[in-house]
Write an enzyme that holds these catalytic residues in place. Sequence first.
Site, PDB file in Angstrom:
ATOM      1  N   ASP A  67      25.285 -19.565  10.881  1.00 14.07           N
ATOM      2  CA  ASP A  67      24.935 -18.234  11.374  1.00 14.07           C
ATOM      3  C   ASP A  67      25.888 -17.218  10.768  1.00 14.07           C
ATOM      4  OD1 ASP A  67      24.474 -15.854  12.731  1.00 14.07           O
ATOM      5  OD2 ASP A  67      24.026 -16.860  14.624  1.00 14.07           O
ATOM      6  N   HIS A 108      29.642 -11.137  13.964  1.00 14.17           N
ATOM      7  CA  HIS A 108      30.623 -12.080  14.479  1.00 14.17           C
ATOM      8  C   HIS A 108      31.877 -12.189  13.607  1.00 14.17           C
ATOM      9  CE1 HIS A 108      27.366 -13.072  17.141  1.00 14.17           C
ATOM     10  NE2 HIS A 108      26.607 -13.426  16.118  1.00 14.17           N
ATOM     11  N   ILE A 160      31.973 -10.109  18.239  1.00 10.55           N
ATOM     12  CA  ILE A 160      31.722 -10.937  19.410  1.00 10.55           C
ATOM     13  C   ILE A 160      31.435 -12.380  18.977  1.00 10.55           C
ATOM     14  CG2 ILE A 160      30.853  -8.976  20.726  1.00 10.55           C
ATOM     15  CD1 ILE A 160      28.016 -10.038  20.273  1.00 10.55           C
ATOM     16  N   GLY A 175      26.355 -16.321  20.654  1.00 10.41           N
ATOM     17  CA  GLY A 175      25.892 -16.857  21.927  1.00 10.41           C
ATOM     18  C   GLY A 175      25.756 -18.370  21.894  1.00 10.41           C
TER      19      GLY A 175
END
Length: 288
Positions: free
Chosen positions: A189, A194, A209, A212
């Site tokens: 990803d 991120h 961040i 998830g």
Amino acid sequence: MPIDPAVALAAPARTTDLAWEQKDVILYHLGVGAGAQRPATDPDELRYTYEKDLQVLPSFVTVAGGGLAKAGAFNQPGLQINLAQVLHGGQRIELHRPIPAAGQAVLTSSLAAVYDKGKAAVLVMRSEAADADGPLYTCDTEIFVRGEGGFGGERGESTRIALPERAADFRREVPVRHDQALLYRLSGDWNPLHADPDFAKLAGFDRPILHGLCSYGVTLKAVVDTVLAGDASRVRSYSTRFAGIFFPGETLRVRIWQDGADRLLVSATSVERDDAPVLADTVVTYQP
């Protein structure tokens, strides 16, 4: 209209080949914090990071062989979606048997449902993997598309789960490394949200961040290590709703309630932000 439920649901399933090796499993486990909470050579951690007796955390299937990205969620008739309006709402995996540490499989993906939530549409993408020995796992990925509701479709059932009022039966606090997102993204990803501070600010965040699905993996590892004696092969299913953001460097508080002989209810929150929710409506079923 950008989403045509009848056309999208009638579209034929797509298939793609998957393959993964032990190094992919080990990299994923490092990406969700294996080896960071105890001495790296602790036998309980080596089961995640050393090829001898290597086990596979079931959440690995979200990245195996290219993971859910290969499902091609939006590459089908009836879906014309602005990716800026898309949120990953929830994830569920069902294991038909333990995932091998190296393998090949065929992934079959289709749109299982389209729900009308009023201000948003919810797509449920189903991906089923099978290898030479038969069905291996099923993934349901719930995707919120903001601004695409109101087309008169079914609303769908509520997935909200009320936690018991008693104190949690198990509790674990997991410090997450400051570079955790940089490790996790190596499993596939590459979203700059991120990693890139400037990109994160454009998206409205003070700093990058955590993925998830990384929080999803960190939480499952905490459950396996705390309740299942570190035996990941006992997990039968794992579902969650992504309820909030989590920043690398924070501490994830995982609370676990026993709910029957083979079912666990779980919550994951940020310690540093007054238990701000990260994962909610989370259920793990397992082999007792």
